[in-house]
Write an enzyme that holds these catalytic residues in place. Sequence first.
Site, PDB file in Angstrom:
ATOM      1  N   SER A  29       0.808  -1.229   0.000  1.00  0.00           N
ATOM      2  CA  SER A  29       0.000   0.000   0.000  1.00  0.00           C
ATOM      3  C   SER A  29       0.834   1.269   0.000  1.00  0.00           C
ATOM      4  O   SER A  29       0.731   2.122   0.901  1.00  0.00           O
ATOM      5  CB  SER A  29      -0.921  -0.023   1.209  1.00  0.00           C
ATOM      6  OG  SER A  29      -1.617  -1.229   1.207  1.00  0.00           O
ATOM      7  N   ARG A  48       7.894   6.478  -3.530  1.00  0.00           N
ATOM      8  CA  ARG A  48       8.252   7.116  -2.251  1.00  0.00           C
ATOM      9  C   ARG A  48       7.521   6.376  -1.132  1.00  0.00           C
ATOM     10  O   ARG A  48       6.503   5.739  -1.369  1.00  0.00           O
ATOM     11  CB  ARG A  48       7.834   8.581  -2.245  1.00  0.00           C
ATOM     12  CG  ARG A  48       6.320   8.766  -2.430  1.00  0.00           C
ATOM     13  CD  ARG A  48       5.859  10.160  -2.069  1.00  0.00           C
ATOM     14  NE  ARG A  48       6.326  11.156  -2.969  1.00  0.00           N
ATOM     15  CZ  ARG A  48       5.538  12.119  -3.478  1.00  0.00           C
ATOM     16  NH1 ARG A  48       4.251  12.151  -3.175  1.00  0.00           N
ATOM     17  NH2 ARG A  48       6.030  13.021  -4.261  1.00  0.00           N
ATOM     18  N   ASP A  94      -3.455  -1.380  -2.240  1.00  0.00           N
ATOM     19  CA  ASP A  94      -4.649  -1.798  -1.478  1.00  0.00           C
ATOM     20  C   ASP A  94      -5.950  -1.256  -2.080  1.00  0.00           C
ATOM     21  O   ASP A  94      -6.998  -1.891  -1.995  1.00  0.00           O
ATOM     22  CB  ASP A  94      -4.539  -1.427   0.015  1.00  0.00           C
ATOM     23  CG  ASP A  94      -4.216   0.038   0.265  1.00  0.00           C
ATOM     24  OD1 ASP A  94      -3.904   0.757  -0.697  1.00  0.00           O
ATOM     25  OD2 ASP A  94      -4.267   0.457   1.441  1.00  0.00           O
TER      26      ASP A  94
HETATM   27  C1  BGC Z   1      -0.323   5.256  -0.028  1.00  0.00           C
HETATM   28  C2  BGC Z   1      -1.260   4.538  -0.960  1.00  0.00           C
HETATM   29  C3  BGC Z   1      -2.223   3.687  -0.174  1.00  0.00           C
HETATM   30  C4  BGC Z   1      -2.909   4.503   0.906  1.00  0.00           C
HETATM   31  C5  BGC Z   1      -3.885   3.697   1.736  1.00  0.00           C
HETATM   32  C6  BGC Z   1      -1.083   5.965   1.071  1.00  0.00           C
HETATM   33  O1  BGC Z   1      -0.203   6.507   2.005  1.00  0.00           O
HETATM   34  O2  BGC Z   1       0.438   6.203  -0.737  1.00  0.00           O
HETATM   35  O3  BGC Z   1      -0.538   3.749  -1.876  1.00  0.00           O
HETATM   36  O4  BGC Z   1      -3.173   3.154  -1.059  1.00  0.00           O
HETATM   37  O5  BGC Z   1      -1.944   5.061   1.751  1.00  0.00           O
HETATM   38  O6  BGC Z   1      -3.270   2.651   2.385  1.00  0.00           O
END
Ligand code: BGC
Length: 487
Positions: free
Chosen positions: A190, A205, A243
């Site tokens: 995620s 990042r 996710d």
């Molecule tokens: C991330 C995402 C992720 C979201 C929810 C964010 O900080 O950049 O990739 O889908 O959090 O988990």
Amino acid sequence: MTYHIFQSLFVFGITTGVAISAVVQFLYYTFSGPSPDEVAFLPSPAIEAQQDVPKSNSRAAIQRLEDQFYVSTVQLQDMVKLFVHDMQRGLKRENALIKMLPSYVTKRPTGNERGTYLALDLGGTNFRVCEVTFATGQVRTKQRKFTVSDELKTGPGHLLFDFFADCVALFLDENGIPRDTNMKLGFTFSFPCHQEALNRGRLIRWTKGFTASGVVGEDVVKLLQDAFHRKGLSINVTALVNDTVGTLISHAYIDPLTQAGIILGTGSNAAYVERISEIKKWDGPKSASNEMVINMEWGNWGSDKIALPLTAYDLKVDRASPNPGQQLYEKMISGMYLGEITRYIMLDLISTGELFRGQRSVELEKPYNFDTANMSRIERDHTTDMSDTNMLLKTVYNIDSTLKDRRNLKQICQLVSTRAARLAAVGISAIVTKTNRLNGATVGIDGSVYEHYQHFGNHVKDALRELLGMVAQNVTLAQGEFLRCDG
Ligand code: BGC
């Protein structure tokens, strides 16, 4: 440091006069050094007003916060226009504010899928290992949850991936699955990844407090596969999904018309189904399908500090975070940060004597030591004397509060959480508008904030009604965990 300077100026009694207030602001801006853009968003009239407020006038303090945190329908509407515009930019070029990352997922499930697979889910503090079996008419899962320590989140990346492999080995052993199983594994990771294939993606990042070294710019599937190799596990990582993409897919398994997947949890983000002809920057392989799931990475929206109604508290949270200047939308709407915004507000009102009669609390002064879960608990405290809030403040923060303090604190929590919900509705409304689904769309929503924060969902729905009018009733917000392994 700068924050303390700001606070102590108030504590030492600089309370009157426009001139002095200007000096305070000058010092504040000089030491904290926001860009001219930021200054435009700092609530300077409110800060000035603060000079004239008698220390005990908590009503004025709440009013001041209301002025800063209330977001009107017109503001929301303007934001949706900018959001749609920024989505379009992201579909055209790399490195836009909203990254709009192609996921290589070109099909939604039909519900006829069969077989047994492994799944890993790294969302934040929790890491889950699952075995999922799709059989006729049912899905069976076995799973185990592990906690990712702060040391692992912020240490050398190879140790983090070794930890994942160790957890998988333990899971296999416990469930009598041989280590050379050769099973297929899907990795729900995620964080923003630039995908180069369904099973290849470079981390752009870290977010949500992760800073593990040696991972940014690397293919996380390879890092995982290498760790499996080091631990003697024979498993094939065949898919890497965000996710939000997982949420979309899992909701679509139940309702094939699902158009988007949204996470409102520790972090926040959305994925939705886009026509490939709209993804102007797409130069990947041609696919038989004419659509692809886009991982928007919407958390970074507003990081140019143009679109969002940022307050001085938001800017403080941002500046003190491990990723300043990034993920500003996420920092206003997601669980990792709502408690932190509230904590800064509390510290500010304590410093002016407007909350808890100025009593300081060592615990409250620790960064990130006021959880979003506390806010939800306080908002849910309907006792006449707010006894649960009283206990929370006393036992965790060693604060003696009056009923008025507790009521004010509840209002502060409501202001921060309602603003978050209303801003989240901007993103949802933009997706529905951009994809022209005003006649009907199902959006799958998961995540701790949406699921557990009382009334959060209602505020999102109210704002959607303000934004979309009658059409809002065609947008179904479907909640529920299906195939994600969060038991
Ligand atoms: C991330 C995402 C992720 C979201 C929810 C964010 O900080 O950049 O990739 O889908 O959090 O988990």
